[in-house]
Design an enzyme around this catalytic site. Structure first.
Site, short mmCIF file in Angstrom:
data_model
loop_
_atom_site.label_atom_id
_atom_site.label_comp_id
_atom_site.label_asym_id
_atom_site.label_seq_id
_atom_site.Cartn_x
_atom_site.Cartn_y
_atom_site.Cartn_z
N GLY A 121 -17.34 22.39 -31.34
CA GLY A 121 -16.94 21.03 -31.02
C GLY A 121 -17.61 19.95 -31.83
O GLY A 121 -17.36 18.76 -31.60
N LYS A 161 -12.20 38.08 -27.42
CA LYS A 161 -13.12 37.26 -28.20
C LYS A 161 -14.40 37.16 -27.37
O LYS A 161 -14.42 36.53 -26.32
CB LYS A 161 -12.53 35.88 -28.46
N GLY A 212 -16.71 24.41 -35.22
CA GLY A 212 -17.33 23.41 -36.06
C GLY A 212 -16.43 22.75 -37.07
O GLY A 212 -16.83 21.79 -37.74
N ASN A 269 -9.92 24.71 -32.11
CA ASN A 269 -9.29 24.17 -30.91
C ASN A 269 -9.41 22.65 -30.89
O ASN A 269 -8.43 21.92 -30.98
CB ASN A 269 -9.91 24.80 -29.67
N SER A 270 -10.65 22.16 -30.77
CA SER A 270 -10.88 20.73 -30.52
C SER A 270 -10.30 19.84 -31.61
O SER A 270 -9.81 18.74 -31.32
CB SER A 270 -12.38 20.46 -30.38
#
Length: 277
Positions: A176, A115, A204, A225-226
């Site tokens: 994030g 990535k 996002g 992820n977040s």
């Protein structure tokens, strides 16, 4: 139940690898390795991203292997769930740095997937389109399956495809931020103009509904992820996103009803009355 058996959506591919889950999960910021493991199981994800800056030593600074134990935790978890590792170059500021880190990852993790991230702005963490294309072109030549993290700009995306990228990872909003799809029109345009390119929405997304909306546009997968790692209950949130991604994909495949600015009667009214006997 393993990751390979959880999703019921149609299959897709990264390179020559067939996948069934369209939910890719990041591995950073979880309260503990056990919570991360449980979240991966709940997500059904078959692809896990791994931040190289967190796990590899910078050249010239310490042990070249750079393994601080986190790599082995992710390896073991991925193996147990039948998932694939997707190392990333988050934090790199130049093509040269990203290329170097990608080669280190291939040696350490034994995968040619990468990535590709090259930051161009410190406040928004927006990708640098020029360094990104340069790095992508070189890594494709070096035999990598390059998945570049990019904006939703069509021309930049086309340049990455021209460089040899078969998969693009356009953002929905800054990393994030949790803002969701800031420009659905741009993502819809990417889908229409790049029909043969795999598109994974990355960055996002903050709520399961955001993932559903992205998948309803016809995007191929979602990476986040977040939104999971920072949730009050990461395991429950991972499960929620899994179902949201599947629902969005099913909706797209089924065919969403057309929108209208005026009311459309669901029960047509004929010119003659009739009686049911």
């Amino acid at each position: 139940m393993t990751a390979a058996t959880t999703s019921k959506t149609s299959s897709w591919h990264i390179g020559d690898t067939e996948l069934h889950s369209r939910f890719l999960l990041g591995t950073a910021g979880y309260p503990s390795p056990e919570v991360l493991r449980q979240a991966i199981v709940a997500s059904g994800a078959q692809v896990l991203t791994l931040g190289l800056k967190r796990t590899l030593a910078v050249p010239g600074h310490g042990d070249a292997s750079g393994d601080n134990g986190f790599v082995q935790i992710i390896r073991d978890t991925a193996r147990a769930q039948g998932a694939h590792l997707l190392p990333n170059t988050a934090g790199c500021r130049s093509a040269h740095e990203a290329i170097t880190l990608a080669h280190m990852a291939r040696e350490l993790l034994g995968t040619h997937w990468i990535k590709l991230e090259v930051v161009g702005d410190e406040q928004t963490l927006q990708p640098d389109p020029f360094e990104l294309v340069e790095a992508a072109r070189q890594l494709v030549r070096d035999g990598f399956e390059v998945l570049p993290y990019c904006t939703d700009d069509l021309v930049s995306a086309q340049r990455l495809v021209d460089a040899g990228c078969r998969i693009l990872m356009p953002w929905a909003a800054p990393i994030g931020s949790g803002l969701g799809l800031l420009n659905p029109w741009a993502l819809r345009t990417l889908r229409a103009r790049l029909p043969g390119t795999t598109l994974i929405v990355d960055a996002g997304l903050g709520a399961p509904s955001h993932a559903t909306a992205a998948m309803e546009l016809g995007l191929d997968a979602v990476l986040l992820n977040s939104a999971v790692s920072q949730a009050r209950d990461p395991v429950c949130m991972a499960r929620a996103f899994r179902h949201a991604v599947e629902a969005g994909r099913h909706g797209f495949e089924a065919g969403l009803m057309p929108t209208s600015d005026v009311a459309v009667a669901t029960t047509p009214v004929g010119g003659q009355p009739f009686v049911l006997l």
